[in-house]
Scaffold this active site. Structure first.
Site, PDB file in Angstrom:
ATOM      1  N   ASP A 163     -11.206 -13.830 -12.071  1.00 60.57           N
ATOM      2  CA  ASP A 163     -10.254 -13.731 -13.175  1.00 60.57           C
ATOM      3  C   ASP A 163      -9.169 -12.739 -12.753  1.00 60.57           C
ATOM      4  O   ASP A 163      -9.378 -11.885 -11.888  1.00 60.57           O
ATOM      5  CB  ASP A 163     -10.945 -13.327 -14.480  1.00 60.57           C
ATOM      6  CG  ASP A 163     -10.081 -13.654 -15.703  1.00 60.57           C
ATOM      7  OD1 ASP A 163      -8.946 -14.149 -15.531  1.00 60.57           O
ATOM      8  OD2 ASP A 163     -10.543 -13.411 -16.839  1.00 60.57           O
TER       9      ASP A 163
ATOM     10  N   ASP B  90     -17.551 -20.091 -17.916  1.00 60.47           N
ATOM     11  CA  ASP B  90     -18.179 -18.823 -17.535  1.00 60.47           C
ATOM     12  C   ASP B  90     -18.425 -18.075 -18.823  1.00 60.47           C
ATOM     13  O   ASP B  90     -17.686 -18.263 -19.798  1.00 60.47           O
ATOM     14  CB  ASP B  90     -17.252 -17.968 -16.650  1.00 60.47           C
ATOM     15  CG  ASP B  90     -16.232 -17.211 -17.481  1.00 60.47           C
ATOM     16  OD1 ASP B  90     -15.243 -17.827 -17.902  1.00 60.47           O
ATOM     17  OD2 ASP B  90     -16.449 -16.013 -17.753  1.00 60.47           O
TER      18      ASP B  90
HETATM   19  N1  GUN Z   1     -11.521 -14.824 -20.229  1.00 64.45           N
HETATM   20  C1  GUN Z   1     -11.757 -15.296 -21.477  1.00 64.45           C
HETATM   21  N2  GUN Z   1     -10.589 -15.667 -22.062  1.00 64.45           N
HETATM   22  C2  GUN Z   1      -9.602 -15.406 -21.167  1.00 64.45           C
HETATM   23  C3  GUN Z   1      -8.175 -15.566 -21.207  1.00 64.45           C
HETATM   24  O1  GUN Z   1      -7.574 -16.026 -22.182  1.00 64.45           O
HETATM   25  N3  GUN Z   1      -7.499 -15.173 -20.088  1.00 64.45           N
HETATM   26  C4  GUN Z   1      -8.131 -14.670 -18.986  1.00 64.45           C
HETATM   27  N4  GUN Z   1      -7.390 -14.315 -17.927  1.00 64.45           N
HETATM   28  N5  GUN Z   1      -9.454 -14.508 -18.939  1.00 64.45           N
HETATM   29  C5  GUN Z   1     -10.181 -14.878 -20.021  1.00 64.45           C
END
Ligand code: GUN
Length: 373
Positions: A93, A267
């Site tokens: 992420d 996830d």
């Molecule tokens: N993890 C859960 N929701 C999100 C989101 O909206 N953006 C990002 N980058 N990670 C997430």
């Protein structure tokens, strides 16, 4: 093994897809659940156990790893795969979401976001370009664009502003990522609970021809029905030939319903975090091992499971471990929970392949509702 990142839909059942995401470090069978390995570890698990449960890919976090031990340090040590001893695909992420939930003194501008580390108070800047640079230093196989996610409920103007900023950041991330045939950078659809904004976000990202698309900004305080409505809006807009990833979701029921609307990847911290808090996910629903009713229960969590944690330990023993605050409690319950989640995904993949997803989904929810006490 494929030297290019690619996605193939192998079978469909209604809107649900059974597919394969291929890349040099391995293939990901979809629908897929990606265990969360925030700081380069799936908490309370050995990564060979995580693999043995059927995980084809795990998730890592830019935010945590940039703060500690630092992306450049991970790169000097050979990248995240070598560092953590997980030679298979890793998705990272981008950091924006975690900055918003964990960091202090956040300041968001067109350029990016600055914040104070929750670890040592040091100041950092995360721009779209720096996020992609960090994900490259980690050597992540699937990298996410930097985005802004607003918690719901929120004003339409705030949701729209974050969505439009996320689109501009997607363009910058795409440029920073460049051409890397073996890896992918996914865009993230935002737009809160507003169908028109979701549609605009999905259309604009689709026009960027990215290798995959995530749906973000969900499971952030809205009812499940709203999340499912947003998937009904977004999935038909996204290209059929690209993988779709629903970020941070969810419960087994959320996952089944999202798969039935065309989502391929998930996830969530739920199975790992809940495990460390004494909760077990099973075919018969959630069991809270803290509860005194388990104190003399000799039954395992699931006598039919092929996971040792689920089949070979009594609920009485698990209750004792949880009550005593033993590390083994979190280890066994995380193991059980990830085993349950991965067997859920295998069941969904099998059901799509044999075109019996509707019946399978009904049988799953019947089991969760029935319970076993
Ligand atoms: N993890 C859960 N929701 C999100 C989101 O909206 N953006 C990002 N980058 N990670 C997430």
């Amino acid at each position: 093994m494929s030297d290019r990142f690619s996605f193939e839909v192998l079978a469909t059942d209604g809107k649900a897809r059974r597919g394969l995401v291929s890349m040099p470090r391995g293939a990901v069978r979809t629908p897929a659940f990606m265990p969360v390995g925030t700081a380069g570890t799936v908490k309370a698990m050995y990564l060979d156990q995580v693999r043995a449960l059927g995980s084809d890919i795990i998730l890592g976090n830019t935010y945590h790893l940039m703060l500690r031990p630092g992306a450049e340090r991970v790169a000097r040590l050979g990248g995240l795969h070598d560092f953590a001893r997980w030679p298979y695909p890793i998705l990272t992420d981008s950091g924006g979401f975690q900055v918003m939930s964990l960091a202090q003194l956040r300041k968001l501008t067109e350029k990016g976001v600055t914040f104070k580390s929750h670890v040592d108070g040091a100041r950092y800047e995360l721009t779209p370009e720096r996020s992609i640079e960090i994900q490259g230093l980690l050597d992540s196989d699937i990298q996410m664009q930097l985005d802004e996610c607003v918690a719901l409920p929120a004003e339409e103007t705030a949701i729209e502003k974050a969505m439009e900023l996320s689109l501009r950041w997607a363009e910058r991330c795409k440029a920073a990522f460049g051409d890397q045939p073996g890896k992918a950078m996914f865009g993230i659809v935002q737009g809160g609970d507003r169908p028109a904004l979701r549609e605009r976000s999905a259309e604009a990202l689709k026009a960027m021809s990215l290798k995959g698309y995530a749906v973000g900004g969900l499971a952030v305080g809205e009812p499940q029905a709203v999340m499912l409505d947003m998937l009904d809006v977004v999935c038909p807009v996204l290209p059929k030939e690209k993988p779709r990833y629903l970020m941070g979701v969810g419960t087994p029921d959320d996952i089944v319903k999202a798969v039935m609307r065309g989502i391929d990847m998930f996830d969530c911290v739920m199975p790992t975090r809940a495990g460390r808090h004494g909760l077990a996910y099973t075919r018969r629903g959630k069991i809270n091992l803290r509860n005194a009713r388990h104190a003399e229960d000799p039954r395992p969590l699931d006598e039919e499971s092929d996971c040792t944690a689920a089949r070979d330990y009594s609920r009485a023993y698990l209750h004792h471990l949880v009550k005593s605050g033993e590390a083994l409690a979190g280890m066994l319950l995380t193991w059980n929970n990830l085993s349950y989640y991965q067997s859920l995904m295998q069941g969904l993949r099998d059901a799509i392949e044999t075109a019996r997803l509707t019946d399978h989904a009904a049988a799953l929810s019947e089991g969760w509702e029935r319970g076993d006490i």
